[in-house]
Design a protein around this motif. Structure first.
Motif, PDB file in Angstrom:
ATOM      1  N   VAL A  51       0.840  -1.199   0.000  1.00 37.40           N
ATOM      2  CA  VAL A  51       0.000   0.000   0.000  1.00 37.40           C
ATOM      3  C   VAL A  51       0.884   1.263   0.000  1.00 37.40           C
ATOM      4  O   VAL A  51       0.649   2.218  -0.754  1.00 37.40           O
ATOM      5  N   ASP A  67       1.063   3.968  -3.023  1.00 37.65           N
ATOM      6  CA  ASP A  67       0.675   5.323  -2.651  1.00 37.65           C
ATOM      7  C   ASP A  67       1.751   6.321  -3.086  1.00 37.65           C
ATOM      8  O   ASP A  67       1.439   7.415  -3.568  1.00 37.65           O
ATOM      9  N   LYS A  93      -3.595   0.381  -6.057  1.00 40.71           N
ATOM     10  CA  LYS A  93      -3.516   0.809  -4.651  1.00 40.71           C
ATOM     11  C   LYS A  93      -4.750   0.337  -3.873  1.00 40.71           C
ATOM     12  O   LYS A  93      -4.635  -0.126  -2.730  1.00 40.71           O
ATOM     13  N   TYR A 136      -4.817  -2.076  -0.720  1.00 36.88           N
ATOM     14  CA  TYR A 136      -5.437  -1.628   0.539  1.00 36.88           C
ATOM     15  C   TYR A 136      -6.425  -2.692   1.043  1.00 36.88           C
ATOM     16  O   TYR A 136      -6.479  -2.992   2.242  1.00 36.88           O
ATOM     17  N   TRP A 192      -4.594  -5.440   2.533  1.00 33.43           N
ATOM     18  CA  TRP A 192      -4.100  -5.058   3.868  1.00 33.43           C
ATOM     19  C   TRP A 192      -5.204  -5.192   4.906  1.00 33.43           C
ATOM     20  O   TRP A 192      -4.978  -5.698   6.010  1.00 33.43           O
TER      21      TRP A 192
END
Length: 387
Positions: A143, A147, A179, A183, A186
């Motif tokens: 991530v 980013d 991304k 995410y 994650w």
């Protein structure tokens, strides 16, 4: 010791016996004096034949009638009667849950045992966290990297006054999608790490623990079972042919196999809206009855419930065994059995209400109905000639 008898002595003994036999008086079988003692009427062969026929006919003719020993009777009584539906079931908890892990892994900690009380959210087991911690760090790095790439892309286009080209739009949206995906991964890794600690969904008592430290478990593994043992139900299953008669609030008597002499007063609490299919292919509906907790009650105890559909007081009733051909009874009157039609009311497993047709204390047949009306062979033969 054996006695040896000389031949001469033996012959002498036999000779004595023969003489004694020869000296005995002889009885003649055809002595006329015996024949003369028989009445003259009985000396006729025709009479003797007729007498033999009469004896045989009497013997056979009296056979085949009703066996009165098999006929049992009972009096019509005035009593309370209830129409019931009886079904088997068992005690269950109002809140009960089998706990399964959300992730696979090795069990490293089981802090509870059967019988322990746990609060809502309290840990009941823990899995090895290492691989899930690694996954969380990797997705977090993904991530951050994506980013940074997006920030670099945005910075390069901030001072541009021209409209974003098609290729530039494809490049930007691809990075944004990457991304977002990183995410989401994650978030999943974070949730998986949290799920390595298995917690109770509600306050209750641990009634089963099925894992031990060191075991590898999977999504399908039943780690433990939690139940609220303070709020119990008796749960039974009803055929779809009976469920239409059941309503919430109906009086019910529950009897447990463990306490056969104790009748527990209860009532219908709920009837399921969706049927279950049994192993035999029948449709059944789950019915729950409230059950006040007693110290000796245990989840899983078997028993039966008697749901009161209708009940009446002080009505005439007879045994269900007295009824034949749907609405007839045999009434014993002056030593005879008379067939009588009756009107029935509500019915229990053993008794039926009589609305009309009988009076209190009248006697009805409850067993041996098949014996009533049986004729002897004499009357059967006679009925052939006399119609």
């Amino acid at each position: 010791m054996f006695e040896i008898i000389p031949p001469d002595a033996r012959n002498a003994r036999n000779g004595i016996e023969l003489k004694e036999t020869q000296n005995m008086p002889k009885t003649k079988i055809n002595d006329p004096s015996i024949y003369q003692k028989i009445p003259k009427i009985l000396r006729s062969k025709k009479v003797l034949l007729a007498l033999a026929i009469v004896i045989i006919f009497a013997f056979i003719g009296t056979r085949g009638g009703a066996d009165m020993g098999k006929i049992k009777t009972a009096q019509v009584e005035q009593k309370n009667i209830a129409s019931e539906i009886v079904t088997a079931g068992k005690i269950s908890s109002q809140s009960e849950s089998t706990i399964h892990p959300a992730v696979n892994g090795k069990v490293v900690w089981v802090p509870v045992k059967e019988g322990d009380f746990v609060k809502k959210g309290q840990a009941i087991a823990s899995l090895d966290k290492e691989k899930y911690e690694i996954a969380l760090r990797q997705t977090e790095q993904d991530v951050v990297a994506l980013d940074a790439e997006l920030e670099k892309l945005y910075d390069g286009r901030r001072n541009k006054t021209s409209i974003e080209s098609y290729d530039e739009k494809i490049e930007r949206t691809a990075l944004e999608a990457a991304k977002n995906k990183a995410y989401d991964e994650w978030l999943e890794a974070k949730r998986n790490l949290k799920d390595t600690v298995i917690t109770s969904p509600f306050a209750g008592t641990v009634i089963e623990v099925n894992v031990h430290p060191g075991e590898e478990i999977f999504y399908t593994t039943a780690i433990a079972k939690i139940a609220d043992i303070e709020n119990l139900n008796f749960t039974a299953e009803l055929d779809d042919t009976d469920v239409g008669q059941i309503k919430e609030g109906q009086k019910t008597i529950v009897t447990l196999d463990a306490f056969p002499d104790e009748e527990i007063l209860s009532q219908v609490e709920s009837v399921s809206f969706v049927s279950n299919v049994t192993s035999s292919g029948s449709d059944v509906f789950e019915v729950k009855f409230n059950l006040e907790q007693e110290e000796d009650y245990r989840i899983g105890m078997n028993g039966e419930s008697r749901i009161i559909i209708q009940e009446k007081e002080d009505v005439l009733a007879v045994s269900v065994e007295a009824i034949f051909d749907e609405n007839f009874v045999h009434v014993k009157t002056n030593g005879e059995f008379v067939k009588r039609e009756v009107e029935k009311g509500i019915e229990s497993d053993s008794e039926v209400e009589i609305v009309s047709g009988l009076s209190k204390d009248e006697t009805v047949v409850i067993a041996g109905l098949e014996e009533i009306g049986k004729k002897t062979h004499f009357f059967k033969i006679l009925s052939i000639f006399v119609k």
